[in-house]
Scaffold this motif. Structure first.
Motif, PDB file in Angstrom:
ATOM      1  N   GLU A 105     -15.267  -5.432 -30.943  1.00 25.61           N
ATOM      2  CA  GLU A 105     -16.008  -5.759 -29.990  1.00 25.61           C
ATOM      3  C   GLU A 105     -15.693  -4.871 -28.690  1.00 25.61           C
ATOM      4  O   GLU A 105     -16.364  -4.161 -27.828  1.00 25.61           O
ATOM      5  CB  GLU A 105     -16.592  -6.907 -29.486  1.00 25.61           C
ATOM      6  CG  GLU A 105     -17.647  -7.597 -30.703  1.00 25.61           C
ATOM      7  CD  GLU A 105     -17.965  -8.978 -30.567  1.00 25.61           C
ATOM      8  OE1 GLU A 105     -17.727  -9.503 -29.430  1.00 25.61           O
ATOM      9  OE2 GLU A 105     -18.702  -9.634 -31.095  1.00 25.61           O
ATOM     10  N   LEU A 106     -14.290  -5.314 -28.374  1.00 27.17           N
ATOM     11  CA  LEU A 106     -13.578  -4.691 -26.892  1.00 27.17           C
ATOM     12  C   LEU A 106     -13.557  -3.330 -27.167  1.00 27.17           C
ATOM     13  O   LEU A 106     -13.766  -2.698 -26.224  1.00 27.17           O
ATOM     14  CB  LEU A 106     -12.152  -5.466 -27.302  1.00 27.17           C
ATOM     15  CG  LEU A 106     -12.022  -6.786 -26.675  1.00 27.17           C
ATOM     16  CD1 LEU A 106     -10.729  -7.149 -26.684  1.00 27.17           C
ATOM     17  CD2 LEU A 106     -12.540  -6.658 -24.840  1.00 27.17           C
ATOM     18  N   LYS A 107     -13.231  -2.692 -28.336  1.00 27.74           N
ATOM     19  CA  LYS A 107     -12.949  -1.251 -28.552  1.00 27.74           C
ATOM     20  C   LYS A 107     -14.244  -0.564 -28.031  1.00 27.74           C
ATOM     21  O   LYS A 107     -14.385   0.426 -27.387  1.00 27.74           O
ATOM     22  CB  LYS A 107     -12.599  -0.828 -29.743  1.00 27.74           C
ATOM     23  CG  LYS A 107     -11.123  -1.128 -30.036  1.00 27.74           C
ATOM     24  CD  LYS A 107     -10.718  -0.491 -31.372  1.00 27.74           C
ATOM     25  CE  LYS A 107      -9.152  -1.233 -31.883  1.00 27.74           C
ATOM     26  NZ  LYS A 107      -8.937  -0.981 -32.984  1.00 27.74           N
ATOM     27  N   THR A 108     -15.609  -1.133 -28.681  1.00 28.37           N
ATOM     28  CA  THR A 108     -16.786  -0.555 -28.382  1.00 28.37           C
ATOM     29  C   THR A 108     -17.276  -0.738 -27.015  1.00 28.37           C
ATOM     30  O   THR A 108     -17.669   0.371 -26.442  1.00 28.37           O
ATOM     31  CB  THR A 108     -17.609  -1.422 -29.240  1.00 28.37           C
ATOM     32  OG1 THR A 108     -17.298  -1.372 -30.730  1.00 28.37           O
ATOM     33  CG2 THR A 108     -19.164  -0.623 -29.191  1.00 28.37           C
ATOM     34  N   ALA A 109     -16.872  -1.776 -26.438  1.00 28.93           N
ATOM     35  CA  ALA A 109     -17.269  -1.957 -24.772  1.00 28.93           C
ATOM     36  C   ALA A 109     -16.611  -1.130 -24.088  1.00 28.93           C
ATOM     37  O   ALA A 109     -17.165  -0.395 -23.239  1.00 28.93           O
ATOM     38  CB  ALA A 109     -17.128  -3.601 -24.386  1.00 28.93           C
ATOM     39  N   ILE A 110     -15.338  -0.703 -24.290  1.00 28.29           N
ATOM     40  CA  ILE A 110     -14.311   0.084 -23.553  1.00 28.29           C
ATOM     41  C   ILE A 110     -14.926   1.360 -23.849  1.00 28.29           C
ATOM     42  O   ILE A 110     -15.026   2.272 -22.899  1.00 28.29           O
ATOM     43  CB  ILE A 110     -12.856  -0.062 -23.908  1.00 28.29           C
ATOM     44  CG1 ILE A 110     -12.804  -1.494 -23.157  1.00 28.29           C
ATOM     45  CG2 ILE A 110     -11.934   0.887 -23.139  1.00 28.29           C
ATOM     46  CD1 ILE A 110     -11.267  -1.846 -23.454  1.00 28.29           C
ATOM     47  N   ARG A 111     -15.170   1.805 -25.036  1.00 30.28           N
ATOM     48  CA  ARG A 111     -15.838   3.198 -25.369  1.00 30.28           C
ATOM     49  C   ARG A 111     -17.230   3.442 -24.705  1.00 30.28           C
ATOM     50  O   ARG A 111     -17.011   4.493 -24.216  1.00 30.28           O
ATOM     51  CB  ARG A 111     -15.888   3.321 -26.953  1.00 30.28           C
ATOM     52  CG  ARG A 111     -16.169   4.755 -27.610  1.00 30.28           C
ATOM     53  CD  ARG A 111     -16.342   4.777 -28.929  1.00 30.28           C
ATOM     54  NE  ARG A 111     -15.153   4.013 -29.657  1.00 30.28           N
ATOM     55  CZ  ARG A 111     -15.411   3.173 -30.415  1.00 30.28           C
ATOM     56  NH1 ARG A 111     -16.693   2.567 -30.628  1.00 30.28           N
ATOM     57  NH2 ARG A 111     -14.312   2.779 -31.159  1.00 30.28           N
ATOM     58  N   SER A 112     -17.874   2.364 -24.387  1.00 33.50           N
ATOM     59  CA  SER A 112     -19.233   2.831 -23.939  1.00 33.50           C
ATOM     60  C   SER A 112     -18.930   2.903 -22.439  1.00 33.50           C
ATOM     61  O   SER A 112     -19.650   3.794 -21.665  1.00 33.50           O
ATOM     62  CB  SER A 112     -19.925   1.432 -24.076  1.00 33.50           C
ATOM     63  OG  SER A 112     -19.816   0.543 -23.259  1.00 33.50           O
ATOM     64  N   ALA A 145     -21.727  -1.252 -18.109  1.00 37.71           N
ATOM     65  CA  ALA A 145     -20.770  -1.489 -19.019  1.00 37.71           C
ATOM     66  C   ALA A 145     -19.560  -1.732 -18.543  1.00 37.71           C
ATOM     67  O   ALA A 145     -18.812  -2.453 -19.532  1.00 37.71           O
ATOM     68  CB  ALA A 145     -20.531   0.033 -19.674  1.00 37.71           C
ATOM     69  N   LEU A 146     -19.148  -1.655 -17.589  1.00 41.42           N
ATOM     70  CA  LEU A 146     -17.672  -2.264 -16.975  1.00 41.42           C
ATOM     71  C   LEU A 146     -18.088  -3.663 -16.822  1.00 41.42           C
ATOM     72  O   LEU A 146     -16.961  -4.193 -17.352  1.00 41.42           O
ATOM     73  CB  LEU A 146     -17.317  -1.546 -15.688  1.00 41.42           C
ATOM     74  CG  LEU A 146     -16.261  -2.217 -14.799  1.00 41.42           C
ATOM     75  CD1 LEU A 146     -15.013  -2.049 -15.734  1.00 41.42           C
ATOM     76  CD2 LEU A 146     -16.299  -1.687 -13.461  1.00 41.42           C
ATOM     77  N   GLN A 147     -19.256  -4.222 -16.418  1.00 43.62           N
ATOM     78  CA  GLN A 147     -19.365  -5.554 -16.443  1.00 43.62           C
ATOM     79  C   GLN A 147     -19.194  -6.292 -17.779  1.00 43.62           C
ATOM     80  O   GLN A 147     -18.658  -7.249 -17.945  1.00 43.62           O
ATOM     81  CB  GLN A 147     -20.651  -5.827 -15.736  1.00 43.62           C
ATOM     82  CG  GLN A 147     -20.716  -5.736 -14.314  1.00 43.62           C
ATOM     83  CD  GLN A 147     -21.937  -5.970 -13.705  1.00 43.62           C
ATOM     84  OE1 GLN A 147     -23.148  -6.021 -14.282  1.00 43.62           O
ATOM     85  NE2 GLN A 147     -22.146  -6.089 -12.247  1.00 43.62           N
ATOM     86  N   ASN A 148     -19.850  -5.540 -18.714  1.00 41.27           N
ATOM     87  CA  ASN A 148     -19.870  -6.108 -19.928  1.00 41.27           C
ATOM     88  C   ASN A 148     -18.624  -6.058 -20.662  1.00 41.27           C
ATOM     89  O   ASN A 148     -18.046  -6.974 -21.461  1.00 41.27           O
ATOM     90  CB  ASN A 148     -21.018  -5.084 -20.932  1.00 41.27           C
ATOM     91  CG  ASN A 148     -20.953  -5.831 -22.226  1.00 41.27           C
ATOM     92  OD1 ASN A 148     -20.797  -7.040 -22.687  1.00 41.27           O
ATOM     93  ND2 ASN A 148     -21.234  -4.693 -23.292  1.00 41.27           N
ATOM     94  N   LYS A 186     -16.071  -9.185 -22.041  1.00 44.56           N
ATOM     95  CA  LYS A 186     -15.801  -9.363 -23.158  1.00 44.56           C
ATOM     96  C   LYS A 186     -13.968  -9.549 -22.992  1.00 44.56           C
ATOM     97  O   LYS A 186     -13.300 -10.176 -24.221  1.00 44.56           O
ATOM     98  CB  LYS A 186     -16.070  -8.151 -24.095  1.00 44.56           C
ATOM     99  CG  LYS A 186     -17.307  -8.113 -24.411  1.00 44.56           C
ATOM    100  CD  LYS A 186     -17.636  -7.166 -25.638  1.00 44.56           C
ATOM    101  CE  LYS A 186     -18.994  -6.981 -26.097  1.00 44.56           C
ATOM    102  NZ  LYS A 186     -19.753  -8.382 -26.673  1.00 44.56           N
ATOM    103  N   LEU A 187     -13.527  -8.904 -22.214  1.00 44.30           N
ATOM    104  CA  LEU A 187     -11.907  -8.989 -22.201  1.00 44.30           C
ATOM    105  C   LEU A 187     -11.580 -10.280 -21.803  1.00 44.30           C
ATOM    106  O   LEU A 187     -10.619 -10.762 -22.200  1.00 44.30           O
ATOM    107  CB  LEU A 187     -11.337  -7.858 -21.162  1.00 44.30           C
ATOM    108  CG  LEU A 187     -11.301  -6.665 -21.550  1.00 44.30           C
ATOM    109  CD1 LEU A 187     -11.165  -5.505 -20.232  1.00 44.30           C
ATOM    110  CD2 LEU A 187     -10.246  -6.518 -22.464  1.00 44.30           C
ATOM    111  N   ASP A 188     -12.308 -10.930 -20.684  1.00 42.70           N
ATOM    112  CA  ASP A 188     -12.132 -12.380 -20.419  1.00 42.70           C
ATOM    113  C   ASP A 188     -12.059 -13.398 -21.504  1.00 42.70           C
ATOM    114  O   ASP A 188     -11.643 -14.242 -21.781  1.00 42.70           O
ATOM    115  CB  ASP A 188     -12.953 -12.712 -19.203  1.00 42.70           C
ATOM    116  CG  ASP A 188     -12.440 -12.034 -18.097  1.00 42.70           C
ATOM    117  OD1 ASP A 188     -11.199 -11.465 -17.797  1.00 42.70           O
ATOM    118  OD2 ASP A 188     -13.285 -11.742 -17.063  1.00 42.70           O
ATOM    119  N   LYS A 189     -13.242 -13.054 -22.467  1.00 39.91           N
ATOM    120  CA  LYS A 189     -13.525 -13.811 -23.428  1.00 39.91           C
ATOM    121  C   LYS A 189     -12.201 -13.815 -24.508  1.00 39.91           C
ATOM    122  O   LYS A 189     -11.909 -14.647 -25.153  1.00 39.91           O
ATOM    123  CB  LYS A 189     -14.871 -13.507 -24.295  1.00 39.91           C
ATOM    124  CG  LYS A 189     -15.070 -14.290 -25.531  1.00 39.91           C
ATOM    125  CD  LYS A 189     -15.798 -15.844 -24.966  1.00 39.91           C
ATOM    126  CE  LYS A 189     -17.384 -15.407 -24.647  1.00 39.91           C
ATOM    127  NZ  LYS A 189     -17.904 -16.709 -24.552  1.00 39.91           N
TER     128      LYS A 189
END
Length: 86
Positions: free
Chosen positions: A27-34, A50-53, A57-60
């Motif tokens: 999920e992290l990789k997908t979020a950073i890729r977006s 996308a940065l907020q998302n 996810k990084l904090d989670k």
């Protein structure tokens, strides 16, 4: 295979944790890729959302123990620098 009962249990719980961690990492990789694709498209609004998302996810991931807090902070810093450069 282990002979000790507690070690057999430990193997099972380690496998569950490994699968959970790999799911979070995916999920992290997908979020950073977006974030990176929004930056490549030079779309400031999409990049900020996308940065907020991704930050969430990084904090989670840190709270779940998947990432070290400094690692997550470095990743958040790197992607936010890219977004702010737009």
């Amino acid at each position: 295979m282990a002979n000790i009962k507690s070690q057999k249990k430990r193997i099972l719980t380690n496998e569950k944790a490994r699968q959970r961690n790999s799911s979070i990492n995916s999920e992290l990789k997908t979020a950073i890729r977006s974030v990176n694709t929004a930056i490549a498209g030079s779309d400031k609004d999409a990049a900020t959302t996308a940065l907020q998302n991704a930050s969430r996810k990084l904090d989670k991931a840190v709270s779940k123990g998947v990432l070290h807090r400094n690692n997550a902070a470095n990743r958040k810093s790197a992607i936010s620098k890219k977004v702010n450069a737009l």
